[in-house]
Write an enzyme that holds these catalytic residues in place. Structure first.
Site, PDB file in Angstrom:
ATOM      1  N   GLU A 375       0.828  -1.217   0.000  1.00  0.00           N
ATOM      2  CA  GLU A 375       0.000   0.000   0.000  1.00  0.00           C
ATOM      3  C   GLU A 375       0.861   1.266   0.000  1.00  0.00           C
ATOM      4  O   GLU A 375       0.476   2.283   0.586  1.00  0.00           O
ATOM      5  CB  GLU A 375      -0.930   0.028   1.215  1.00  0.00           C
ATOM      6  CG  GLU A 375      -1.940  -1.093   1.247  1.00  0.00           C
ATOM      7  CD  GLU A 375      -3.117  -0.835   0.338  1.00  0.00           C
ATOM      8  OE1 GLU A 375      -3.130   0.207  -0.342  1.00  0.00           O
ATOM      9  OE2 GLU A 375      -4.004  -1.682   0.304  1.00  0.00           O
ATOM     10  N   THR A 377       5.243   2.082   0.065  1.00  0.00           N
ATOM     11  CA  THR A 377       6.287   1.912   1.095  1.00  0.00           C
ATOM     12  C   THR A 377       6.406   3.197   1.927  1.00  0.00           C
ATOM     13  O   THR A 377       5.921   4.264   1.539  1.00  0.00           O
ATOM     14  CB  THR A 377       7.653   1.625   0.443  1.00  0.00           C
ATOM     15  OG1 THR A 377       8.063   2.795  -0.284  1.00  0.00           O
ATOM     16  CG2 THR A 377       7.603   0.426  -0.511  1.00  0.00           C
TER      17      THR A 377
END
Ligand code: TGC
Ligand code: FAD
Length: 396
Positions: A375, A377
């Protein structure tokens, strides 16, 4: 000024009394999910993690509780507030990240994509069954050579008469091998735009291959998707969007859930460390009585409570329609980093026992290594925040 002489007291389980900031409905949903995790997740989760099996049979149960796509309106979805959805993510991830991931991918990625960008027919065809947990969805954006930079995707769609034909490869796809429908993002050959496609997983040319030997999120199915000349009808494309904005809008939803979920994992680690430190005797007294351990516990409690307040603030902004993607990036960056710190510290407090599945901390610590990567880094979210602060794009 207070009219009472009684000095307010601190509850270690809710240090800042955040409970009083919630509505009755929110507390009610939170308590139902907490009980579900206590009864249906915690007794078995260490075994699932050790064996690398995912509890697929939880889907209909999550559906019956109204937790799948719970923040969406209509089509069998509960229409709950963003804050209630966040609290749900927190409680689920206090059990295990894999369970929150099941709910995130189903509700915030696959169902949200159909709800937000799909046609009325697509919504009617998939959402009620997905809300009930009878059909499972996955979300295919990442590719072997295209992770943080999804705009470089190679999976493509070409027109053949009225049909679409998809070719390409997606990787690291949560629930990929158990899904009934894959939301696949592909670049279209005729106009170079990114579109979403609803791919039934029994379509000829589609296959999913489970990724093994993971050391994190072991109670979750992660797969590679292969699309080899997958022929789909014209109405398989999501009609509402033809840009990277499509998948990125779904990520905003799932990242919001992670802002909360990470604090659930951290809370579970703090509780475990407090419990352990209170009963582990060394040098003739509980290790909780040593200053160094108290300093660690105090900092852990600070991180958990600060993260919870941040999540709640973002929840209230979202419920008021004021949440920007850049807010979510700050929340995901801050709360996942904080949760990782708490989990690593808890693991040390538990000494040798901390590395076993007899306690939850190392399981959470290992899971959070995925959470800090998927989702977006921590680096990517730092760059989003940096861009919001400076106006300068440092991605390229
Ligand atoms: P950029 O040129 O900035 O934007 C392209 C188009 O997208 C729009 N946009 C957004 N829309 C909605 N929400 C956002 N957060 C958006 N960010 C950008 C933008 O307005 C533009 O729209 P349009 O209509 O003008 O075309 O895009 P970029 O290529 O520079 O990339 C920006 C960046 C790096 C932030 C983005 O690519 C990114 O977020 N990368 C990280 C990739 C990522 O998070 N992948 C996650 C895969 S899914 C997953 O991990 C699921 S795990 C699930 C689980 O198990 O819980
Ligand atoms: P890369 O993008 O190759 O990054 C490698 C390193 O380079 C990172 O440290 C990164 O921060 C850094 N980096 C990259 N770009 C920059 C830059 N511009 N500046 C500075 N540093 C940079 N994806 C899906 O589509 N659907 C799913 O359901 C899904 N589930 C997942 C489940 C698991 C268990 C895992 C591990 C991943 C999942 N993902 C999923 C994929 C996930 O979103 C990607 O792993 C993530 O976006 C990072 O991509 P990457 O692994 O290719 O790393």
């Amino acid at each position: 000024m207070s009219t009472s002489d009684a000095t307010p007291r601190v509850d270690p389980a809710d240090y800042l009394d955040v409970d009083r900031l919630l509505t009755d409905d929110e507390r009610g949903i939170r308590d139902v999910v907490r009980a579900f995790v206590r009864d249906r997740v915690l007794p078995d989760v260490a075994d699932w993690f050790e064996a690398g099996t995912a509890p697929r049979d939880l889907f209909p149960e999550l559906g019956r509780l109204g937790l799948l796509g719970m923040h969406l309106e209509g089509y069998g979805c509960a229409g709950a507030s963003a804050t209630a959805y966040g609290l749900t993510c927190l409680e689920l991830e206090a059990g295990d990240t894999a369970i929150r991931s099941m709910v995130s991918v189903q509700g915030s990625l696959a169902m949200f994509a159909i709800h937000r960008w799909g046609s009325e027919e697509q919504r009617r065809a998939w959402l009620p069954r997905m809300a009930a947990g009878e059909a499972i969805g996955c979300f295919g954006l990442t590719e072997p050579d295209s992770g943080s930079d999804p705009g470089s995707m190679r999976t493509h769609a070409r027109r053949d008469g009225a049909d679409w034909v998809l070719d390409g490869r997606k990787t690291w796809i949560t629930n990929g091998s158990i899904a009934d429908v894959a939301v696949v993002w592909a670049r279209c050959a005729h106009d170079d735009r990114v579109r979403g496609f609803l791919v039934p997983t029994d379509a000829p040319g589609f296959s999913a291959h489970r990724i093994h030997r993971k050391l994190s999120l072991r109670a979750s199915v992660t797969s590679e998707l292969v699309l080899d000349d997958v022929r789909l009808p014209a109405d398989a494309a999501l009609p509402g969007v033809a840009s990277l904005r499509g998948p990125l809008s779904c990520l905003n939803e799932a990242r919001f859930g992670i802002v909360w979920g990470a604090i659930g994992a951290a809370r579970a680690c703090l509780e475990s460390a407090l419990d352990y430190a209170g009963s582990r005797i060394q040098f003739g007294r509980p290790i909780a009585g040593f200053q160094i351990q108290q300093q660690k516990l105090a900092r852990m409690a600070l991180e958990v409570n600060r993260g919870l307040l941040l999540a709640l603030h973002l929840g209230r902004l979202k419920d008021d329609g004021l949440l920007a993607p850049e807010h979510v990036s700050m929340g995901k960056l801050g709360n996942v980093d904080a949760a990782l710190d708490v989990a690593r510290t808890a693991r040390q407090i538990l000494g040798g026992n901390g590395i076993t599945l007899g306690y939850p901390v190392m399981r959470h610590m290992a899971n959070l290594e995925t959470v800090v990567t998927y989702e977006g880094t921590a680096d990517i979210h730092s760059l989003v925040v940096g861009h919001a602060l400076t106006g300068l794009d440092a991605f390229r």
